[in-house]
Scaffold this motif. Structure first.
Motif, PDB file in Angstrom:
ATOM      1  N   THR A   1       0.848  -1.186   0.000  1.00  0.00           N
ATOM      2  CA  THR A   1       0.000   0.000   0.000  1.00  0.00           C
ATOM      3  C   THR A   1       0.883   1.235   0.000  1.00  0.00           C
ATOM      4  OG1 THR A   1      -1.650  -1.224   1.283  1.00  0.00           O
ATOM      5  CG2 THR A   1      -1.882   1.176   1.212  1.00  0.00           C
ATOM      6  N   LEU A   2       0.645   2.121  -0.968  1.00  0.00           N
ATOM      7  CA  LEU A   2       1.450   3.337  -1.124  1.00  0.00           C
ATOM      8  C   LEU A   2       0.544   4.555  -1.204  1.00  0.00           C
ATOM      9  CD1 LEU A   2       3.836   2.059  -3.961  1.00  0.00           C
ATOM     10  CD2 LEU A   2       4.215   1.949  -1.490  1.00  0.00           C
ATOM     11  N   ASP A   3       0.971   5.628  -0.583  1.00  0.00           N
ATOM     12  CA  ASP A   3       0.317   6.930  -0.710  1.00  0.00           C
ATOM     13  C   ASP A   3       1.391   7.974  -0.453  1.00  0.00           C
ATOM     14  OD1 ASP A   3      -1.334   9.126  -0.853  1.00  0.00           O
ATOM     15  OD2 ASP A   3      -2.616   8.536   0.825  1.00  0.00           O
ATOM     16  N   GLN A   4       1.851   8.606  -1.510  1.00  0.00           N
ATOM     17  CA  GLN A   4       2.949   9.563  -1.398  1.00  0.00           C
ATOM     18  C   GLN A   4       2.567  10.725  -0.490  1.00  0.00           C
ATOM     19  OE1 GLN A   4       5.923   8.801  -2.727  1.00  0.00           O
ATOM     20  NE2 GLN A   4       6.775  10.562  -1.677  1.00  0.00           N
ATOM     21  N   ASP A   5       1.388  11.272  -0.697  1.00  0.00           N
ATOM     22  CA  ASP A   5       0.937  12.428   0.077  1.00  0.00           C
ATOM     23  C   ASP A   5      -0.542  12.246   0.390  1.00  0.00           C
ATOM     24  OD1 ASP A   5       0.167  14.884   1.112  1.00  0.00           O
ATOM     25  OD2 ASP A   5       1.000  16.065  -0.540  1.00  0.00           O
ATOM     26  N   GLU A   6      -0.855  12.085   1.666  1.00  0.00           N
ATOM     27  CA  GLU A   6      -2.245  11.812   2.036  1.00  0.00           C
ATOM     28  C   GLU A   6      -3.193  12.937   1.646  1.00  0.00           C
ATOM     29  OE1 GLU A   6      -3.334  11.936   6.314  1.00  0.00           O
ATOM     30  OE2 GLU A   6      -1.228  12.439   6.613  1.00  0.00           O
ATOM     31  N   ASN A   7      -2.677  14.135   1.387  1.00  0.00           N
ATOM     32  CA  ASN A   7      -3.526  15.261   1.002  1.00  0.00           C
ATOM     33  C   ASN A   7      -3.689  15.388  -0.504  1.00  0.00           C
ATOM     34  OD1 ASN A   7      -3.977  16.115   3.691  1.00  0.00           O
ATOM     35  ND2 ASN A   7      -1.941  17.029   3.714  1.00  0.00           N
ATOM     36  N   SER A   8      -2.995  14.558  -1.263  1.00  0.00           N
ATOM     37  CA  SER A   8      -3.121  14.580  -2.726  1.00  0.00           C
ATOM     38  C   SER A   8      -4.153  13.563  -3.173  1.00  0.00           C
ATOM     39  CB  SER A   8      -1.781  14.246  -3.386  1.00  0.00           C
ATOM     40  OG  SER A   8      -0.857  15.267  -3.144  1.00  0.00           O
ATOM     41  N   ILE A   9      -4.763  13.863  -4.294  1.00  0.00           N
ATOM     42  CA  ILE A   9      -5.757  12.962  -4.862  1.00  0.00           C
ATOM     43  C   ILE A   9      -5.089  12.131  -5.954  1.00  0.00           C
ATOM     44  CG2 ILE A   9      -7.920  12.868  -6.166  1.00  0.00           C
ATOM     45  CD1 ILE A   9      -8.683  15.503  -4.798  1.00  0.00           C
ATOM     46  N   ASP A  10      -5.460  10.873  -6.026  1.00  0.00           N
ATOM     47  CA  ASP A  10      -5.038   9.964  -7.101  1.00  0.00           C
ATOM     48  C   ASP A  10      -3.560   9.589  -7.077  1.00  0.00           C
ATOM     49  OD1 ASP A  10      -7.633   9.890  -8.005  1.00  0.00           O
ATOM     50  OD2 ASP A  10      -7.323  11.468  -9.494  1.00  0.00           O
ATOM     51  N   ASP A  11      -2.900   9.649  -5.925  1.00  0.00           N
ATOM     52  CA  ASP A  11      -1.531   9.153  -5.865  1.00  0.00           C
ATOM     53  C   ASP A  11      -1.427   7.867  -5.048  1.00  0.00           C
ATOM     54  OD1 ASP A  11      -1.899  10.281  -3.322  1.00  0.00           O
ATOM     55  OD2 ASP A  11       0.176  10.961  -3.186  1.00  0.00           O
ATOM     56  N   GLU A  12      -2.576   7.337  -4.634  1.00  0.00           N
ATOM     57  CA  GLU A  12      -2.589   6.106  -3.847  1.00  0.00           C
ATOM     58  C   GLU A  12      -2.467   4.902  -4.778  1.00  0.00           C
ATOM     59  OE1 GLU A  12      -5.237   9.241  -2.207  1.00  0.00           O
ATOM     60  OE2 GLU A  12      -5.344   8.103  -4.059  1.00  0.00           O
ATOM     61  N   ALA A  13      -1.867   3.859  -4.258  1.00  0.00           N
ATOM     62  CA  ALA A  13      -1.795   2.599  -4.994  1.00  0.00           C
ATOM     63  C   ALA A  13      -1.831   1.454  -3.998  1.00  0.00           C
ATOM     64  CB  ALA A  13      -0.524   2.525  -5.830  1.00  0.00           C
ATOM     65  N   GLN A  14      -2.591   0.441  -4.368  1.00  0.00           N
ATOM     66  CA  GLN A  14      -2.592  -0.774  -3.568  1.00  0.00           C
ATOM     67  C   GLN A  14      -2.432  -1.948  -4.524  1.00  0.00           C
ATOM     68  OE1 GLN A  14      -6.031  -2.596  -1.296  1.00  0.00           O
ATOM     69  NE2 GLN A  14      -4.681  -1.863   0.330  1.00  0.00           N
ATOM     70  N   TYR A  15      -1.463  -2.804  -4.206  1.00  0.00           N
ATOM     71  CA  TYR A  15      -1.189  -3.985  -5.008  1.00  0.00           C
ATOM     72  C   TYR A  15      -1.441  -5.202  -4.126  1.00  0.00           C
ATOM     73  CZ  TYR A  15       1.440  -0.327  -7.375  1.00  0.00           C
ATOM     74  OH  TYR A  15       1.808   0.850  -7.988  1.00  0.00           O
ATOM     75  N   VAL A  16      -2.337  -6.070  -4.578  1.00  0.00           N
ATOM     76  CA  VAL A  16      -2.627  -7.298  -3.853  1.00  0.00           C
ATOM     77  C   VAL A  16      -2.068  -8.451  -4.672  1.00  0.00           C
ATOM     78  CG1 VAL A  16      -4.436  -8.796  -2.940  1.00  0.00           C
ATOM     79  CG2 VAL A  16      -4.692  -6.302  -2.811  1.00  0.00           C
ATOM     80  N   ILE A  17      -1.228  -9.243  -4.036  1.00  0.00           N
ATOM     81  CA  ILE A  17      -0.559 -10.366  -4.689  1.00  0.00           C
ATOM     82  C   ILE A  17      -1.185 -11.640  -4.145  1.00  0.00           C
ATOM     83  CG2 ILE A  17       1.654 -11.572  -4.894  1.00  0.00           C
ATOM     84  CD1 ILE A  17       2.671  -8.450  -4.355  1.00  0.00           C
ATOM     85  N   SER A  18      -1.750 -12.431  -5.042  1.00  0.00           N
ATOM     86  CA  SER A  18      -2.400 -13.684  -4.637  1.00  0.00           C
ATOM     87  C   SER A  18      -2.010 -14.800  -5.614  1.00  0.00           C
ATOM     88  CB  SER A  18      -3.920 -13.502  -4.589  1.00  0.00           C
ATOM     89  OG  SER A  18      -4.414 -13.152  -5.872  1.00  0.00           O
ATOM     90  N   SER A  19      -2.417 -15.983  -5.275  1.00  0.00           N
ATOM     91  CA  SER A  19      -2.160 -17.166  -6.114  1.00  0.00           C
ATOM     92  C   SER A  19      -0.707 -17.252  -6.549  1.00  0.00           C
ATOM     93  CB  SER A  19      -3.084 -17.168  -7.337  1.00  0.00           C
ATOM     94  OG  SER A  19      -4.433 -17.148  -6.932  1.00  0.00           O
ATOM     95  N   TYR A  20       0.191 -16.929  -5.608  1.00  0.00           N
ATOM     96  CA  TYR A  20       1.627 -16.992  -5.880  1.00  0.00           C
ATOM     97  C   TYR A  20       2.041 -18.449  -6.073  1.00  0.00           C
ATOM     98  CZ  TYR A  20       6.642 -16.856  -5.071  1.00  0.00           C
ATOM     99  OH  TYR A  20       8.008 -17.026  -5.188  1.00  0.00           O
ATOM    100  N   ASP A  21       2.717 -18.721  -7.182  1.00  0.00           N
ATOM    101  CA  ASP A  21       3.174 -20.071  -7.520  1.00  0.00           C
ATOM    102  C   ASP A  21       4.676 -19.997  -7.798  1.00  0.00           C
ATOM    103  OD1 ASP A  21       3.742 -22.579  -8.526  1.00  0.00           O
ATOM    104  OD2 ASP A  21       2.384 -22.403 -10.242  1.00  0.00           O
ATOM    105  N   PRO A  22       5.504 -20.435  -6.847  1.00  0.00           N
ATOM    106  CA  PRO A  22       6.955 -20.328  -7.036  1.00  0.00           C
ATOM    107  C   PRO A  22       7.503 -21.189  -8.161  1.00  0.00           C
ATOM    108  CG  PRO A  22       6.455 -21.560  -5.057  1.00  0.00           C
ATOM    109  CD  PRO A  22       5.148 -21.032  -5.579  1.00  0.00           C
ATOM    110  N   VAL A  23       6.723 -22.145  -8.628  1.00  0.00           N
ATOM    111  CA  VAL A  23       7.154 -22.976  -9.743  1.00  0.00           C
ATOM    112  C   VAL A  23       6.846 -22.267 -11.057  1.00  0.00           C
ATOM    113  CG1 VAL A  23       6.873 -25.236 -10.846  1.00  0.00           C
ATOM    114  CG2 VAL A  23       6.808 -25.046  -8.358  1.00  0.00           C
ATOM    115  N   GLY A  24       5.846 -21.396 -11.039  1.00  0.00           N
ATOM    116  CA  GLY A  24       5.511 -20.584 -12.197  1.00  0.00           C
ATOM    117  C   GLY A  24       4.705 -21.296 -13.246  1.00  0.00           C
TER     118      GLY A  24
END
Length: 165
Positions: free
Chosen positions: A141-164
């Motif tokens: 979860t990233l937010d450079q400046d909590e007072n800015s709009i549209d700079d937030e990002a959330q990346y959810v990583i699921s179904s991780y398969d180390p064999v690929g």
């Protein structure tokens, strides 16, 4: 000044909320990654760059990425081979548009961790990650400046398969 009954009620709600947040899933998260934890195929996530250590990102793996970042919105199934994104499949309309614009825009997990580290170095208001028991991130979860709009990002990583596969 709040009454004693109001304070007790609030304390009770906080306790109930905390009790309900216990996570018993197979991918239970930690705030800091376990150091030097081996994945099933023997590769190691070394705590990654998020704590200033070297990332030993596996050369090959697959995962599902769900992102709310404007330029990378949607869900993707990503396959990494030889340290590069070999295949990216958009799983919804938004992500298919991103893939059509150029598969080079789809990050490896290490790229997401680099974004986390950069946000921390730039002292972003929010730069957090949760990790699985094997050390790979589950959520960034990233937010450079909590007072800015549209700079937030959330990346959810699921179904991780180390064999690929």
């Amino acid at each position: 000044m709040p009454s004693a009954a109001a304070l007790i009620a609030v304390a009770g709600m906080v306790w109930v909320s905390a009790a309900c947040r216990s996570d018993t899933s197979a991918e239970s998260a930690e705030r800091t990654p376990p150091t030097g934890t081996a994945t099933p195929n023997g590769t190691t996530w070394n705590g990654t760059t998020c704590n200033g250590t070297t990332c030993n990102e596996p050369a090959s793996y697959a995962y599902t990425l769900t992102s709310n970042e404007q330029a990378l919105a949607g869900s993707f199934r990503v396959t990494v081979r030889g340290g590069e994104v070999a295949k990216a499949v958009g799983l919804d309309d938004s992500s298919r548009e991103v893939v059509e614009r150029g598969p080079g825009q789809i990050p490896k997990i290490g790229d997401l961790l680099d974004r986390l580290e950069k946000a921390r170095q730039e002292q972003a208001d929010t730069a957090e990650a949760e990790y699985a028991a094997d050390g790979h991130p589950l959520r960034i979860t990233l937010d450079q400046d909590e007072n800015s709009i549209d700079d937030e990002a959330q990346y959810v990583i699921s179904s991780y398969d180390p064999v690929g596969s």
